[in-house]
Design a protein around this motif. Structure first.
Motif, PDB file in Angstrom:
ATOM      1  N   MET A 127      70.940   6.213   6.669  1.00 44.05           N
ATOM      2  CA  MET A 127      72.366   6.351   6.973  1.00 44.05           C
ATOM      3  C   MET A 127      72.784   6.247   8.378  1.00 44.05           C
ATOM      4  O   MET A 127      72.511   6.966   9.285  1.00 44.05           O
ATOM      5  CB  MET A 127      72.834   7.699   6.180  1.00 44.05           C
ATOM      6  N   GLU A 128      73.985   5.345   8.525  1.00 44.44           N
ATOM      7  CA  GLU A 128      74.244   5.189   9.836  1.00 44.44           C
ATOM      8  C   GLU A 128      75.755   5.707   9.964  1.00 44.44           C
ATOM      9  O   GLU A 128      76.554   5.444   9.023  1.00 44.44           O
ATOM     10  CB  GLU A 128      74.291   3.283   9.847  1.00 44.44           C
ATOM     11  N   SER A 129      76.000   6.344  11.141  1.00 42.69           N
ATOM     12  CA  SER A 129      77.126   7.027  11.462  1.00 42.69           C
ATOM     13  C   SER A 129      77.684   6.226  12.276  1.00 42.69           C
ATOM     14  O   SER A 129      77.443   6.158  13.437  1.00 42.69           O
ATOM     15  CB  SER A 129      76.812   8.530  11.712  1.00 42.69           C
ATOM     16  N   LYS A 130      78.922   5.854  12.240  1.00 46.86           N
ATOM     17  CA  LYS A 130      79.788   4.822  13.176  1.00 46.86           C
ATOM     18  C   LYS A 130      80.968   5.916  13.518  1.00 46.86           C
ATOM     19  O   LYS A 130      81.926   6.278  12.831  1.00 46.86           O
ATOM     20  CB  LYS A 130      80.102   3.826  12.458  1.00 46.86           C
ATOM     21  N   ILE A 131      80.928   5.893  14.791  1.00 45.41           N
ATOM     22  CA  ILE A 131      82.226   6.701  15.655  1.00 45.41           C
ATOM     23  C   ILE A 131      82.992   5.698  16.238  1.00 45.41           C
ATOM     24  O   ILE A 131      82.508   5.109  17.249  1.00 45.41           O
ATOM     25  CB  ILE A 131      81.658   7.837  16.082  1.00 45.41           C
ATOM     26  N   GLU A 132      84.296   5.627  15.905  1.00 48.98           N
ATOM     27  CA  GLU A 132      85.182   4.531  16.682  1.00 48.98           C
ATOM     28  C   GLU A 132      86.227   5.480  17.412  1.00 48.98           C
ATOM     29  O   GLU A 132      86.779   6.301  16.989  1.00 48.98           O
ATOM     30  CB  GLU A 132      85.684   3.979  15.537  1.00 48.98           C
ATOM     31  N   ILE A 133      86.463   4.946  18.606  1.00 50.58           N
ATOM     32  CA  ILE A 133      87.360   5.546  19.441  1.00 50.58           C
ATOM     33  C   ILE A 133      88.862   5.019  18.857  1.00 50.58           C
ATOM     34  O   ILE A 133      89.015   3.885  19.171  1.00 50.58           O
ATOM     35  CB  ILE A 133      87.139   5.449  21.031  1.00 50.58           C
ATOM     36  N   VAL A 134      89.812   5.743  18.739  1.00 48.81           N
ATOM     37  CA  VAL A 134      91.085   5.248  18.334  1.00 48.81           C
ATOM     38  C   VAL A 134      92.005   5.460  19.453  1.00 48.81           C
ATOM     39  O   VAL A 134      92.723   4.547  19.719  1.00 48.81           O
ATOM     40  CB  VAL A 134      91.689   6.323  17.294  1.00 48.81           C
ATOM     41  N   SER A 135      91.913   6.458  20.325  1.00 46.74           N
ATOM     42  CA  SER A 135      92.956   6.586  21.385  1.00 46.74           C
ATOM     43  C   SER A 135      92.321   7.352  22.573  1.00 46.74           C
ATOM     44  O   SER A 135      91.549   8.183  22.274  1.00 46.74           O
ATOM     45  CB  SER A 135      94.170   6.992  21.004  1.00 46.74           C
ATOM     46  N   THR A 136      92.681   7.039  23.816  1.00 47.73           N
ATOM     47  CA  THR A 136      92.235   7.906  24.780  1.00 47.73           C
ATOM     48  C   THR A 136      93.555   8.101  25.892  1.00 47.73           C
ATOM     49  O   THR A 136      93.831   7.146  25.970  1.00 47.73           O
ATOM     50  CB  THR A 136      90.868   7.336  25.457  1.00 47.73           C
ATOM     51  N   VAL A 137      93.489   9.417  26.300  1.00 51.81           N
ATOM     52  CA  VAL A 137      94.636   9.544  27.069  1.00 51.81           C
ATOM     53  C   VAL A 137      94.335  10.670  28.309  1.00 51.81           C
ATOM     54  O   VAL A 137      93.551  11.626  27.898  1.00 51.81           O
ATOM     55  CB  VAL A 137      95.965  10.082  26.429  1.00 51.81           C
ATOM     56  N   LYS A 138      94.753  10.368  29.484  1.00 54.00           N
ATOM     57  CA  LYS A 138      94.674  11.495  30.581  1.00 54.00           C
ATOM     58  C   LYS A 138      95.957  12.353  30.628  1.00 54.00           C
ATOM     59  O   LYS A 138      97.033  11.763  30.743  1.00 54.00           O
ATOM     60  CB  LYS A 138      94.392  10.994  31.920  1.00 54.00           C
ATOM     61  N   VAL A 139      95.486  13.485  30.397  1.00 49.35           N
ATOM     62  CA  VAL A 139      96.792  14.594  30.703  1.00 49.35           C
ATOM     63  C   VAL A 139      96.478  15.432  31.816  1.00 49.35           C
ATOM     64  O   VAL A 139      95.235  15.596  32.207  1.00 49.35           O
ATOM     65  CB  VAL A 139      96.948  15.405  29.487  1.00 49.35           C
ATOM     66  N   GLN A 140      97.408  16.171  32.168  1.00 48.55           N
ATOM     67  CA  GLN A 140      97.283  17.531  33.031  1.00 48.55           C
ATOM     68  C   GLN A 140      96.434  18.489  32.462  1.00 48.55           C
ATOM     69  O   GLN A 140      96.773  18.865  31.229  1.00 48.55           O
ATOM     70  CB  GLN A 140      98.666  17.978  33.642  1.00 48.55           C
ATOM     71  N   ASN A 141      95.305  19.046  33.178  1.00 46.08           N
ATOM     72  CA  ASN A 141      94.436  19.878  32.494  1.00 46.08           C
ATOM     73  C   ASN A 141      95.054  21.215  32.540  1.00 46.08           C
ATOM     74  O   ASN A 141      96.171  21.641  33.462  1.00 46.08           O
ATOM     75  CB  ASN A 141      93.349  20.023  33.634  1.00 46.08           C
ATOM     76  N   SER A 142      94.920  21.878  31.519  1.00 42.34           N
ATOM     77  CA  SER A 142      95.635  23.310  31.287  1.00 42.34           C
ATOM     78  C   SER A 142      94.442  24.216  30.616  1.00 42.34           C
ATOM     79  O   SER A 142      93.660  23.746  29.884  1.00 42.34           O
ATOM     80  CB  SER A 142      96.644  23.130  30.448  1.00 42.34           C
ATOM     81  N   PRO A 143      94.377  25.342  31.082  1.00 39.71           N
ATOM     82  CA  PRO A 143      93.293  26.251  30.147  1.00 39.71           C
ATOM     83  C   PRO A 143      93.424  26.262  28.799  1.00 39.71           C
ATOM     84  O   PRO A 143      92.405  26.967  28.096  1.00 39.71           O
ATOM     85  CB  PRO A 143      93.730  27.522  31.007  1.00 39.71           C
ATOM     86  N   ASP A 144      94.494  26.332  28.157  1.00 44.94           N
ATOM     87  CA  ASP A 144      94.878  26.412  26.689  1.00 44.94           C
ATOM     88  C   ASP A 144      94.549  24.974  25.952  1.00 44.94           C
ATOM     89  O   ASP A 144      94.654  24.869  24.812  1.00 44.94           O
ATOM     90  CB  ASP A 144      96.157  26.726  26.433  1.00 44.94           C
ATOM     91  N   LEU A 145      94.482  23.747  26.420  1.00 39.54           N
ATOM     92  CA  LEU A 145      94.102  22.677  25.872  1.00 39.54           C
ATOM     93  C   LEU A 145      93.203  22.808  24.582  1.00 39.54           C
ATOM     94  O   LEU A 145      93.277  21.969  23.765  1.00 39.54           O
ATOM     95  CB  LEU A 145      93.791  21.394  26.754  1.00 39.54           C
ATOM     96  N   TYR A 146      92.179  23.347  25.072  1.00 42.61           N
ATOM     97  CA  TYR A 146      90.891  23.424  23.976  1.00 42.61           C
ATOM     98  C   TYR A 146      91.591  23.991  22.756  1.00 42.61           C
ATOM     99  O   TYR A 146      90.885  23.736  21.760  1.00 42.61           O
ATOM    100  CB  TYR A 146      89.710  24.288  24.738  1.00 42.61           C
ATOM    101  N   LYS A 147      92.532  24.969  22.756  1.00 39.51           N
ATOM    102  CA  LYS A 147      92.988  25.610  21.537  1.00 39.51           C
ATOM    103  C   LYS A 147      93.682  24.228  20.778  1.00 39.51           C
ATOM    104  O   LYS A 147      93.331  24.405  19.497  1.00 39.51           O
ATOM    105  CB  LYS A 147      94.117  26.411  21.861  1.00 39.51           C
ATOM    106  N   ILE A 148      94.236  23.335  21.258  1.00 42.86           N
ATOM    107  CA  ILE A 148      94.949  22.287  20.566  1.00 42.86           C
ATOM    108  C   ILE A 148      93.778  21.451  19.981  1.00 42.86           C
ATOM    109  O   ILE A 148      93.984  21.147  18.982  1.00 42.86           O
ATOM    110  CB  ILE A 148      95.682  21.709  21.646  1.00 42.86           C
TER     111      ILE A 148
END
Length: 56
Positions: A1-22
């Protein structure tokens, strides 16, 4: 079985300690819609984070 992962969007943002929660909340709520979210530090600028949306 082949798993295909497609990148939909990428954006650079200001780093913040709580980003991982989002990213965690998005992954938990939208995984059934075949979406996955990633977060990484920018290799060139540690003040920035790279947020990526994938379709699985």
């Amino acid at each position: 079985m082949e798993s295909k992962i497609e990148i939909v969007s990428t954006v650079k943002v200001q780093n913040s300690p709580d980003l991982y929660k989002i990213v965690d909340a998005l992954n938990r709520t939208l995984k059934r819609d075949d979406l996955m979210f990633g977060l990484a530090l920018d290799q060139d600028d540690k003040e920035k984070a790279v947020f990526t949306i994938y379709r699985t």
